[in-house]
Design an enzyme around this catalytic site. Structure first.
Site, PDB file in Angstrom:
ATOM      1  CD  GLU A   1     -10.214   4.404   1.193  1.00 44.68           C
ATOM      2  OE1 GLU A   1     -10.101   5.632   0.967  1.00 44.68           O
ATOM      3  OE2 GLU A   1      -9.521   3.542   0.611  1.00 44.68           O
TER       4      GLU A   1
ATOM      5  CE  LYS B   1      -4.379  -1.633   1.024  1.00 44.95           C
ATOM      6  NZ  LYS B   1      -4.367  -2.787   1.948  1.00 44.95           N
TER       7      LYS B   1
ATOM      8  CB  SER C   1      -0.302  -8.117  -0.968  1.00 44.70           C
ATOM      9  OG  SER C   1      -1.080  -8.954  -0.123  1.00 44.70           O
TER      10      SER C   1
HETATM   11  C1  LIG Z   1      -5.186  -3.909   1.654  1.00 47.57           C
HETATM   12  C2  LIG Z   1      -4.496  -5.157   1.406  1.00 47.57           C
HETATM   13  C3  LIG Z   1      -4.891  -6.030   0.380  1.00 47.57           C
HETATM   14  C4  LIG Z   1      -6.102  -5.794  -0.468  1.00 47.57           C
HETATM   15  O1  LIG Z   1      -6.077  -4.636  -1.256  1.00 47.57           O
HETATM   16  P1  LIG Z   1      -5.859  -4.669  -2.807  1.00 47.57           P
HETATM   17  O2  LIG Z   1      -6.162  -3.292  -3.247  1.00 47.57           O
HETATM   18  O3  LIG Z   1      -6.809  -5.689  -3.382  1.00 47.57           O
HETATM   19  O4  LIG Z   1      -4.460  -5.054  -3.061  1.00 47.57           O
HETATM   20  C5  LIG Z   1      -4.139  -7.159   0.159  1.00 47.57           C
HETATM   21  N1  LIG Z   1      -3.062  -7.459   0.929  1.00 47.57           N
HETATM   22  C6  LIG Z   1      -2.658  -6.648   1.926  1.00 47.57           C
HETATM   23  C7  LIG Z   1      -1.475  -7.042   2.739  1.00 47.57           C
HETATM   24  C8  LIG Z   1      -3.354  -5.470   2.202  1.00 47.57           C
HETATM   25  O5  LIG Z   1      -2.949  -4.702   3.195  1.00 47.57           O
END
Ligand SMILES: *Cc1c(COP(=O)(O)O)cnc(C)c1O
Length: 393
Positions: A107, A85, A373
């Site tokens: 948000e 993010k 992610s």
């Molecule tokens: C917020 C988040 C997501 C989901 O958000 P996307 O916009 O779909 O990427 C996925 N993995 C992590 C670690 C997050 O913090």
């Protein structure tokens, strides 16, 4: 109709008239500021020296042995603040600063985007308000406190289910009322045009790095898997590979207790066309068009909509979308932790869980990239409670 605002039939700008001005201003600023060599150089420097990019593409040898295929993990969990993010939050905050805005708002669901935005605000000396559902504040209390430490004003949203959907609605309302001084930092590839495009561009660095790193490893990806909440980490890694049809792209949705139960967030699996948060996309809704409650162990995937580009990629069948349940996610989290010494976020564990279904069905030895992610440190309480039989922390 502004064709640029659409991915196929999805996207658009379904917002009040007062917000149209701000969206036009943003689109103009994005073109005239964010695409200059000066902006790119400044952002690249921050991504390298502050975020810690490039994130490694790690050949997970024990997972590879376990599944009989070559598994590579894109380590977004190693970024500053622990997830992908920050790539987007930092870039949007930098754009806000260059536009002369003094305050950013955001948000947040799991708190990850709120933390990333509050971090960028501290770094760039911007005032910062973060809207978070009261239920999410309770289940992600560490992230909530982290934002306060970073100097952000945390605003608890008490409407409806008190989660991400209501927090987003509250943030949009505030933005429309304070449009002159305020920049709305959206956390995923969602919302009205040009947000889905801007966030995709800022996250595409994941895929560009992955492509170069695969080359360094001397391999070519057969499959790329990423979890999908709004869809930013997934589009971030997919985008660079969209034109190469030999790469299979798979997005994983949160199926909660099961996509056939009422307790899930599997938007593309179960939703239909509708409008949410300023965009036309696929939405989980009842027969009257009321947006449905969503359930997932993962606060970051708990969203009844999805980015319009994903709705389009699903429509044209370029990307496959599959549901994964809470149970499957936790099993994958444990396996990855035991075999690799990496505790992935529960969001990312949804993508890892799909290896279980994909790998046994592959004929030839394949190269599979999973986008990790984020890291799981924020989720330890949730996992502990899940083990005790208390669902959803
Ligand atoms: C917020 C988040 C997501 C989901 O958000 P996307 O916009 O779909 O990427 C996925 N993995 C992590 C670690 C997050 O913090």
């Amino acid at each position: 109709m502004n064709k640029k605002a659409y991915f196929g039939k999805f996207g658009g700008q379904f917002v009040p008239e007062t917000a149209m001005f701000a969206l036009a201003e943003l689109e103009k600023a994005y073109e005239s500021i964010a695409k200059t060599p000066e902006f790119k150089a400044e952002l690249d420097d921050l991504l390298k020296n502050y975020v810690g990019r490039p994130s490694p593409l790690y050949h997970a040898k024990r997972l590879s042995k376990h599944y009989g295929h070559e598994i590579y993990l894109k380590r977004e969990d190693l970024n500053h603040t622990g997830a992908h993010k920050i790539n987007n939050a930092l870039a949007q905050a930098l754009l806000a600063k260059k536009m002369g805005k003094t305050k950013i708002i955001a948000e947040t669901g799991a708190g990850q985007h709120g933390v990333a935005t509050a971090t960028a605000a501290a770094l760039l000396d911007l005032e910062c308000d973060v809207y978070m559902g009261a239920v999410d504040i309770a289940r992600q209390s560490l992230n909530a406190y982290r934002m306060k430490l970073l100097g952000a004003n945390l605003i608890s949203v008490e409407d409806g289910l008190k989660t991400l959907k209501e927090a987003t609605t509250a943030a949009i309302q505030t933005w429309v009322n304070e449009i002159e001084s305020t920049f709305y930092v959206i956390g995923s590839v969602v919302g009205p045009h040009p947000y889905p495009l801007i966030v995709r561009d800022f996250q595409s660095i994941i895929g560009r790095e992955t492509k170069a790193q695969l080359k360094e490893h001397g391999v070519k990806a057969d499959y790329i898997i990423a979890c999908v909440g709004g869809g930013s980490n997934a589009i971030g890694i997919f985008h660079e590979f969209l034109s190469d049809e030999s790469v299979n792209l798979i997005g994983i949705e949160a199926a909660g207790l099961g996509a056939s139960t009422p307790y899930h967030a599997a938007t593309l699996t179960k939703g239909r066309e509708g409008i949410i948060h300023g965009m036309k996309t696929i939405v989980l809704q009842d027969k009257y068009g009321m947006i449905e409650e969503v359930h997932s162990i993962s606060a970051g995937l708990d969203y009844p909509g999805i980015g319009p580009e994903h709705a389009h990629l699903h429509d044209i069948k370029r990307v496959k979308y599959e549901p994964v349940t809470d149970d499957e996610c936790i099993n994958a989290l444990k396996l990855t932790t035991r075999l690799e010494g990496i505790i992935p976020a529960i969001e990312s564990s949804h993508a890892l869980a799909y290896l279980e279904k994909l790998c046994p069905n592959l004929k030839a030895k394949s190269v599979i990239v999973v986008n990790v992610s984020g890291r799981g440190d924020k989720d330890i309480d949730t996992i502990m409670n899940y083990e005790k039989g208390k669902i959803y922390g």
